[in-house]
Design a protein around this motif. Structure first.
Motif, short mmCIF file in Angstrom:
data_model
loop_
_atom_site.label_atom_id
_atom_site.label_comp_id
_atom_site.label_asym_id
_atom_site.label_seq_id
_atom_site.Cartn_x
_atom_site.Cartn_y
_atom_site.Cartn_z
N ASN A 4 -62.46 0.27 -24.33
CA ASN A 4 -63.13 -1.04 -24.38
C ASN A 4 -64.41 -1.06 -23.56
O ASN A 4 -65.39 -1.68 -23.96
CB ASN A 4 -62.18 -2.14 -23.89
N THR A 37 -64.73 -6.46 -27.84
CA THR A 37 -63.79 -5.35 -28.02
C THR A 37 -62.76 -5.73 -29.09
O THR A 37 -62.70 -6.91 -29.49
CB THR A 37 -63.03 -5.08 -26.71
N PRO A 38 -61.93 -4.78 -29.50
CA PRO A 38 -60.85 -5.13 -30.44
C PRO A 38 -59.78 -6.04 -29.82
O PRO A 38 -58.88 -6.50 -30.52
CB PRO A 38 -60.24 -3.77 -30.83
N ASP A 39 -59.89 -6.33 -28.51
CA ASP A 39 -58.99 -7.32 -27.89
C ASP A 39 -59.33 -8.74 -28.37
O ASP A 39 -58.44 -9.58 -28.51
CB ASP A 39 -59.16 -7.32 -26.36
N SER A 95 -61.39 -9.51 -31.12
CA SER A 95 -61.96 -9.60 -32.47
C SER A 95 -60.91 -9.12 -33.46
O SER A 95 -59.92 -8.48 -33.08
CB SER A 95 -63.22 -8.73 -32.58
N ARG A 96 -61.10 -9.46 -34.72
CA ARG A 96 -60.25 -8.89 -35.77
C ARG A 96 -61.12 -8.00 -36.65
O ARG A 96 -62.19 -8.43 -37.11
CB ARG A 96 -59.58 -9.99 -36.61
N ASP A 106 -57.09 -3.74 -34.64
CA ASP A 106 -57.42 -4.53 -33.44
C ASP A 106 -56.13 -4.96 -32.75
O ASP A 106 -55.06 -4.46 -33.09
CB ASP A 106 -58.23 -5.76 -33.88
N LYS A 107 -56.26 -5.92 -31.83
CA LYS A 107 -55.10 -6.31 -31.01
C LYS A 107 -53.97 -6.94 -31.83
O LYS A 107 -52.85 -7.07 -31.33
CB LYS A 107 -55.53 -7.24 -29.87
N TYR A 113 -57.33 1.61 -31.72
CA TYR A 113 -58.45 1.46 -30.77
C TYR A 113 -59.29 2.74 -30.74
O TYR A 113 -60.52 2.70 -30.70
CB TYR A 113 -57.93 1.13 -29.36
#
Ligand SMILES: Nc1ncnc2c1ncn2[C@@H]1O[C@H](COP(=O)(O)OP(=O)(O)O)[C@@H](O)[C@H]1O
Ligand SMILES: [Mg+2]
Length: 244
Positions: free
Chosen positions: A52, A198-200, A202-203, A214-215, A229
Motif C-alpha cells: 500500500n 489503496t485497495p483498502d 477502493s473497489r 481489493d479489500k 494486493y
C-alpha cells in the motif's frame, strides 16, 4: 531535510502517524492490519503495508503530476512515506462508477449497476458513529468545510476518478468506487488530497474475470487476499515505471 522519525501522533486502523524534526512534515507508517465493517472484523494481510505504501506513493505522485495538489512529499522506506501535515476535513469523499457495497443495500440498487456520470457521496468520518452518510447541507451547517473547500473537494475527487479510471483500465482493472480524504495544509491553508489511495479504500474488479481485487476479498472471506494486493501492485508497478 530532516525526516527523522519522532513521537507517534496518532495510530489509526491501518497507519501510524509520526512527527518529524520538520514541523510541517509527518511520516505515515503503513501497517498490515486490516479491518472491515467499522472494525467489527479484524485481521492482517501479510505485507499489505509495504504494498500500500508503494501503490499510494505512485498514485499520489501521478495525481500531483496531473495538477491535483496532494500531501505526498516522498517515499522514505518500505512502509513509510513523508507527507505534509494537514488538518483533516472529517468528510470521506466517495465516488461510485458502479454500484457495490453499502449503496446496494441502502438504496436497493443491484450490484454492478453503472453510475454515469459517477455518483459522489459524503460520509462523516467518525468511527464512533460508524461513518454515517451525510449531505452537503450537514458539511456546510456544521462548518466541516467551507463552500469553496466543498467545491474544490468535489472537483478534485471527480478529477481523481477521471485519471485513475484510465490508469486502472490500462492495467486490466475496473475502478468501481473509492474513498478520499482531504485536509488543509497547516502552513498555507491550501486544500490537499491526503491519506491514501489503496485497495483498502477502493473497489477494483478484474476486467476479464470480474473478480474483486481489493479489500472485499478480506471482507467477504473470498481467499487470495494477499495475492490480489500483490497482483494490483505488480500491474501498477509496470504501468508507472516510465510515467512518474
Ligand atoms: N497529511 C496528513 N496529515 C494529518 N493527518 C493525516 C494526513 N493524512 C492522513 N491523515 C489521517 O491519519 C489517519 C491515518 O490512519 P488510518 O489508520 O487510515 O486511520 P483510520 O483508522 O481513521 O482510517 C487518518 O485519521 C487520516 O485522516
Ligand atoms: Mg484510514
Amino acid at each position: 531535510m530532516n525526516f527523522e522519525k519522532k513521537a507517534p501522533i496518532r495510530e489509526g486502523k491501518a497507519k501510524i502517524l509520526y512527527e518529524t524534526a520538520h514541523p510541517d512534515h509527518i511520516i505515515q507508517y503503513f501497517k498490515d492490519d486490516a479491518t472491515a465493517f467499522n472494525a467489527l472484523k479484524k485481521g492482517t494481510i501479510k505485507d499489505k503495508g509495504v504494498l500500500n505504501n508503494s501503490m499510494s506513493s505512485w498514485i499520489f505522485q501521478y495525481l500531483q503530476k496531473q495538477g491535483i495538489p496532494t500531501h505526498f512529499v516522498q517515499k522514505l522506506s518500505d512502509r513509510e512515506m513523508v507527507v505534509r501535515k494537514v488538518e483533516i476535513i472529517p468528510v470521506e469523499m466517495v465516488v461510485r462508477n458502479k454500484a457495490a457495497g453499502s449503496i446496494t443495500k441502502r438504496l436497493g440498487i443491484a450490484k454492478g449497476t453503472p453510475f454515469e456520470p459517477p455518483l459522489v457521496e459524503f460520509f462523516y468520518k467518525s468511527d464512533a458513529l460508524g461513518d454515517p452518510l451525510i449531505g452537503e447541507g450537514h458539511i456546510l451547517y456544521f462548518k466541516w468545510a467551507t463552500e469553496d473547500e466543498m467545491q474544490t473537494m468535489v472537483k478534485n475527487t471527480l478529477l481523481v476518478d477521471h485519471y485513475l479510471r484510465t490508469v486502472f483500465r490500462e492495467v486490466g482493472l475496473e475502478l468501481i468506487d473509492f474513498k478520499l480524504e482531504f485536509g488543509r495544509c497547516l502552513k498555507t491553508g491550501q486544500l490537499l488530497l491526503a491519506d491514501e489511495f489503496t485497495p483498502d479504500g477502493s473497489r477494483l474488479w478484474d476486467l476479464k474475470t470480474g473478480e474483486p481485487m481489493d479489500k472485499d476479498r478480506f471482507r467477504q472471506d473470498l481467499g487470495g487476499v494477499e495475492e490480489a494486493y500483490q497482483e494490483v501492485y505488480r500491474r501498477l508497478e509496470t504501468y508507472f515505471k516510465d510515467r512518474l
